[in-house]
Write a protein that holds these residues in place. Structure first.
Motif, mmCIF file in Angstrom:
data_model
loop_
_atom_site.group_PDB
_atom_site.id
_atom_site.type_symbol
_atom_site.label_atom_id
_atom_site.label_comp_id
_atom_site.label_asym_id
_atom_site.label_seq_id
_atom_site.Cartn_x
_atom_site.Cartn_y
_atom_site.Cartn_z
ATOM 1 N N ARG A 53 -9.183 -7.523 0.590
ATOM 2 C CA ARG A 53 -7.901 -7.764 -0.072
ATOM 3 C C ARG A 53 -7.411 -9.185 0.241
ATOM 4 O O ARG A 53 -6.901 -9.875 -0.641
ATOM 5 N N SER A 54 -7.580 -9.610 1.485
ATOM 6 C CA SER A 54 -7.145 -10.956 1.846
ATOM 7 C C SER A 54 -7.903 -12.014 1.060
ATOM 8 O O SER A 54 -7.337 -13.018 0.643
ATOM 9 N N HIS A 89 -3.611 1.746 4.555
ATOM 10 C CA HIS A 89 -3.676 1.257 5.934
ATOM 11 C C HIS A 89 -3.345 2.332 6.961
ATOM 12 O O HIS A 89 -2.816 2.039 8.028
ATOM 13 N N HIS A 137 -9.132 -4.593 4.332
ATOM 14 C CA HIS A 137 -8.141 -5.648 4.568
ATOM 15 C C HIS A 137 -8.761 -7.027 4.315
ATOM 16 O O HIS A 137 -8.150 -7.891 3.686
ATOM 17 N N PRO A 178 2.056 -1.898 7.259
ATOM 18 C CA PRO A 178 1.647 -3.286 6.989
ATOM 19 C C PRO A 178 2.788 -4.197 6.527
ATOM 20 O O PRO A 178 2.540 -5.370 6.274
ATOM 21 N N THR A 219 -7.434 -8.701 10.956
ATOM 22 C CA THR A 219 -7.411 -7.245 10.765
ATOM 23 C C THR A 219 -6.576 -6.550 11.844
ATOM 24 O O THR A 219 -6.343 -5.354 11.767
ATOM 25 N N SER A 248 3.541 -8.099 9.854
ATOM 26 C CA SER A 248 2.198 -8.624 9.961
ATOM 27 C C SER A 248 2.182 -9.919 10.762
ATOM 28 O O SER A 248 2.925 -10.859 10.473
ATOM 29 N N ARG A 290 -10.992 0.359 7.203
ATOM 30 C CA ARG A 290 -9.681 -0.228 6.957
ATOM 31 C C ARG A 290 -9.728 -1.743 7.144
ATOM 32 O O ARG A 290 -9.158 -2.498 6.353
ATOM 33 N N THR A 296 -8.866 -2.157 -3.887
ATOM 34 C CA THR A 296 -8.417 -2.357 -2.498
ATOM 35 C C THR A 296 -6.979 -1.868 -2.330
ATOM 36 O O THR A 296 -6.572 -1.511 -1.234
#
Ligand SMILES: Cc1cc2nc3c(=O)[nH]c(=O)nc-3n(C[C@H](O)[C@H](O)[C@H](O)COP(=O)(O)OP(=O)(O)OC[C@H]3O[C@@H](n4cnc5c(N)ncnc54)[C@H](O)[C@@H]3O)c2cc1C
Ligand code: SF4
Ligand code: SF4
Lengths: 485, 454
Positions: free
Chosen positions: B67-68, B38, B64, A40, A33, A43, B60, B33
């Protein structure tokens, strides 16, 4: 491209002894995170996150990390829009999120001393009780930290009148890469010797970690009025702003929002009553004494109208003013309704050329088949073309970056700059070559080395890591998405 | 209920597995999502981020992670599950989010996916089953449990148990004080209006409300009477299922929702418009207004749920405009000490956008001085059964709110939700403050009929 991890059990335990178990974030999921800030597209997860609670802990943490020789990325709230807090080289993120104390509020001196992790809006709220406020007001102020503001020399709508962060700094306490603490708090406005605080401001986490900041507070003006001028199209709104500037009118803020932005805001929790039938609006604050406010407001209405405003509204009361500004500040986020991702470009143009560059940006995006919205600090000539996209679509990403580059190049060609307030970070590192020659950049590299000889603080950011000639030789491709280490 | 140490079996880390073999769609509502860009504007609204400063414990960060997982980049491991469990589901982030991310729905889905695909240890599972599927839906069992808990409390057995657990190093949640049997009596089948009747309403008696807050239920009836309404408890339902939905049991929530819809249908009299359903627990009114989320678009119960939502009023929402038409005349002075402060329950302000009506209600009560409470929209840490599952975190979230309460100078704290009521009471007791907690309806009832709550 993470550096081979130099973080072993011994280091981990030593760090934990300084910051406590809750001051360490490890573990694959949690670390992921921290891989990005508000952009984004870039990354890279860190190997570890450390959250010191004060200057002393930061110094001890930095000394330990110095011995281990790992790269470090400072992070406030991670609202930056250029990948500044992204640990591009892997290593450790040092977060100020637990340094949230307002250490001293001195209303009589109109100053405050805060820890770096204090949230911008919290400082203004605390100062409000004394009839004061902290002037730099980034649209992200409800979340971004004062430390991040210092690192990026952040601005905001009201910086048109009050100036960016650097104008409000009285001092900083900084921890250098090797753990040395530098107290740069000065007693007067006019520092004796080199202005190191000014030098530090805007260094984007490459010089040191700010742990404490002393800022000026400004008295809340006697009266504030908010005016909203409605135009049928964006072009006319830009023309009106250029005219306002040319006539030397001094409202405290001049913002422009176009139709797509208005629609997004009005569909969000920040709906403020912006007219969805206008092609663009100019939002202005006017502050001062009763006479000053009336005089400026009258001129403002006249100039707006002669530039084609079909209506100029005045906010009825403080509640409506607050709503209009909350709507403006929620505008970037509201664009999340349009597409999963938003690319916020940040460029500066001479204010006489607002119209032509906004037109050009629109043209570029049309050509590349991209959805563009505009909401920007028009008074400062600070454009924010907002391009909606979906990061899962590689071709769209390529086109977005290409558009960003073309817009920046056009701004530079028109006599502007590649950043108004968001900083350079990873995103615009290579664009520095558009603005500076190799000699200038080498001079900047020397300054950077003087602060951080080890080159471990936010490596890969701000200054190009290759020669400009090589960068120029490269065509702009998606390769730039992944920063080369 | 008493005596779960901080890390009970109920929130012990679940065993992980590889992403292969997981049904990703049921783990995460992926498209929701994608609404998140972000920006981070939600960070400071989040109580768990405020507490820790850690990104993965922020809205947030959690989005994340979801979503991952959905994109197959992350296994739904123990770390992931812990961040999902740590969330209070207060939905403060929804109030902050300009992109309109439906965080509450995302989290309910994520928790439900975890329950199905990463089973908790057997003991935790058994406890959850007993609580959600056996106790909450059954009025008799709830009554018995209430009586049993009271027995344990008055005999001192509870204190001994807590002392032992505390010595063993566990953080022990306070068990809510169960009042004596008379106070736990049920509502009459009908409470008539005072004076000329303006209409009739159904009311939701609730699951734990009659056991712990029978007096609030009766005060609700008395308030409605004062407002000119006859009220009847909705027959055939006990629990609305909000606790189930929040805690990863969407199936259980769906079953109870269908029961609720059937009960609502049974009250519909031919031809006449359905009556308003007045709910005095913010968590339940919020859930009932969103019941349709539980059903697929082609499920006939979805339309029924939407119709029910239109009938549901939170008590404060129902009372505010009607108080103006029939202003109460008795001063509430003497019964509670002023000044008063109002703390917004998350499920009123963030889930239902109800902020002004409770304040309008209070402003209409003679003799009530309201003082502002800083961060009144911040979560108090109660969060349904969260205070039982994670007592240490729950208490830590309340700490800054208690500071604000002390600074406000209020002597009576007003709420509109039973969970918050208990949480505040426990915190106030811990600090030894001289402040009482009261439900809005208790004040309104008093202003109409002059009787003190019993
Ligand atoms: C919705 C939205 C609106 C925005 N509006 C504006 C605006 O109006 N004006 C504007 O100027 N910006 C704006 N921004 C950009 C951003 O909010 C600012 O750059 C802000 O100052 C970043 O603060 P942060 O605490 O989030 O810093 P981060 O994003 O965490 O970090 C930013 C940079 O500062 C460095 N850094 C952070 N803390 C420290 C420290 N203590 N010491 C040294 N280096 C540090 C990081 O390494 C990084 O390079 C906006 C962003 C968003 C998402
Ligand atoms: S629901 Fe509450 S606790 Fe959960 S992420 Fe949102 S703000 Fe944080
Ligand atoms: S405010 Fe909304 S869009 Fe922004 S990070 Fe939070 S959830 Fe995502």
């Amino acid at each position: 491209m993470a550096a081979p991890s130099a973080i072993d059990e011994t280091l981990l335990r030593a760090l934990e002894a300084v910051v406590g178990a809750r001051g360490i974030v490890s573990g694959h999921a949690r670390l992921s995170t921290y891989a990005a800030d508000g952009l984004p597209l870039f990354s890279q997860a860190p190997d570890l996150v450390v959250l010191p609670r004060d200057t002393d802990e930061t110094a001890r943490v930095m000394a330990l990390l110095h011995t281990a020789g790992v790269p470090i990325a400072a992070r406030g709230s991670g609202t930056g829009l250029t990948g500044g807090a992204t640990p591009a080289a892997g290593g450790v993120v040092v977060s100020t999120a637990r340094m949230r104390s307002i250490l001293e509020l001195a209303p009589a001196d109109r100053r405050a001393r805060v820890q770096a992790g204090v949230v911008n809006a919290d400082l203004t709220t605390a100062a409000a009780a004394h009839g004061l406020f902290y002037a730099p007001d980034p649209s992200s102020q409800q979340a971004c930290t004062i430390g991040g503001n210092v690192a990026n020399n952040s601005g905001g709508p009201h910086c048109f009148r009050h100036g960016n962060t650097t104008r409000h700094l009285l001092g900083v306490v900084v921890v250098l890469a090797d753990g040395e603490v530098l107290d740069l708090v000065r007693d007067s406005n006019d520092p004796v010797g080199l202005d190191l605080v000014g030098n530090f401001c805007g260094s984007e986490g490459t010089f040191g970690i700010v742990t404490e900041v002393v800022v000026k507070l400004v008295p809340v003006p006697e009266r504030v009025e908010t005016l909203l001028a409605l135009f049928t199209d964006l072009d006319a709104a830009c023309g009106a702003v250029s005219d306002l500037i040319a006539q030397r009118l001094e409202p405290s803020a001049i913002e422009v929002l176009d139709r797509l932005t208005i629609e997004a805001v009005e569909a969000s929790v920040y709906a403020a009553g912006y007219p969805v039938d206008a092609g663009a609006v100019v939002l202005c604050d006017v502050e001062g004494t009763d006479e000053e406010v009336e005089a400026i407001a009258t001129d403002l209405v006249r100039i707006a109208e002669r530039n084609g405003a079909f209506e100029v509204r005045r906010a009825a009361d403080a509640a409506e003013r607050k709503r209009l500004w909350a709507g403006r500040k929620g505008a970037f986020g509201a664009m999340g309704r349009v597409a999963p991702d938003l690319y916020v470009a940040d460029a500066v143009v001479p204010r006489t050329k607002l119209r032509e560059l906004v037109r050009l940006a629109t043209e570029i995006c049309r050509e590349l088949d991209l959805k563009l919205a505009n909401v920007f600090h028009a008074g400062d000539g600070n454009l924010h073309p907002n391009i909606s996209y979906d990061r899962r679509d590689p071709d769209e990403v390529r086109r977005v970056l290409l558009a960003g580059t073309r817009i920046l190049e056009a701004c530079v060609a028109a006599g502007g700059s590649i950043t108004g307030e968001h900083g350079v970070g990873l995103e615009k590192r290579d664009h520095m070559c558009a603005l500076f020659g190799e000699d200038d950049l080498d001079a900047m590299r020397d300054v950077r080395r003087a602060w951080d000889p080890s080159g471990r603080l936010n490596p890969d950011k701000l200054l190009p890591i290759r020669r400009c000639s090589e960068i120029h030789a490269d065509a702009v491709t998606t390769e730039r998405v992944v920063p080369s280490a | 209920m008493s005596g779960h140490p901080n890390h009970t079996a109920a929130d012990a880390p679940r065993t992980g597995g590889s992403t292969r073999g997981f049904d990703l769609a049921s783990l995460v509502e992926y498209t929701k999502t994608l609404e998140c860009i972000h920006c981070g504007l939600c960070l400071t609204s989040c109580p768990t981020y405020q507490l820790t400063g850690v990104e993965s414990s922020s809205p947030r960060g959690r989005i994340h992670l979801m979503r991952s997982v959905a994109e197959g980049d992350l296994e739904p491991d123990a770390e992931y599950a812990d961040e999902m469990d740590f969330c209070l589901l207060c939905r403060h982030c929804e109030t902050a989010c300009p992109a309109g991310v439906e965080f509450g729905a995302l989290m309910e889905h994520a928790r439900s996916g975890l329950t199905e695909q990463m089973p908790r240890p057997p003991l935790a599972r058994a406890l959850r089953w007993i609580g959600f599927r056996f106790v909450l839906p059954r009025r008799r069992v709830l009554d018995l449990a209430g009586a049993a808990l009271r027995a344990v409390q008055i005999t001192g057995v509870e204190r001994i148990g807590r002392w032992l657990l505390a010595r063993a190093g566990s953080v022990v949640p306070t068990s809510p004080r169960v009042p004596k049997g008379r106070a736990r009596r049920r509502l009459e089948p009908s409470t008539p209006a005072d004076g000329a009747a303006r209409g009739a309403v159904d009311v939701l008696e609730g699951c734990v409300m009659p056991v712990l807050f029978g007096r609030v239920n009766r005060a609700t009836g008395r308030s409605l009477a004062g407002l000119g309404y006859e009220s009847r408890p909705l027959a055939g339902v006990t629990c609305c299922g909000s606790l189930h939905a929040h805690n990863g049991d969407l199936d259980g929530a769906r079953t109870l929702a269908r029961r609720m819809l059937a009960a609502a249908r049974a009250t519909e009299r031919d031809g006449s418009d359905p009556l308003p359903l007045v709910v005095n627990s913010a968590g339940c009114s919020a859930h009932l207004k969103e019941l349709h989320h539980l059903f697929d678009p082609d499920d006939p119960d979805r339309a029924a749920a939407e119709e029910l939502a239109a009938r549901v009023y939170d008590f404060t929402e129902f009372a505010a405009p009607r108080l103006r038409r029939r202003p109460p005349e008795r001063s509430i002075e003497g019964a509670w000490k002023g000044p008063f402060a109002y703390d917004d329950p998350c499920h009123l302000c963030h889930a239902q956008q109800i902020r002004t009506p409770p304040r309008d209600v209070l402003a209409a009560l003679p003799g009530l001085e309201l003082v502002p409470l800083e961060n009144s929209e911040g979560c108090c840490g109660s969060a349904g059964i969260y205070s039982v599952l994670r007592p240490a975190d729950s208490a830590a979230v309340l700490e800054p709110k208690l500071d604000a309460l002390e600074r406000s100078g209020a002597r009576t704290l007003v709420t509109a939700n039973p969970g918050c009521h208990l949480q505040w009471q426990a915190g106030i007791e811990r600090r030894g403050l001289d402040v009482r907690v009261v439900h809005v309806a208790e004040l309104v009832a008093r202003a109409y009929d002059g009787r003190t709550t019993e």
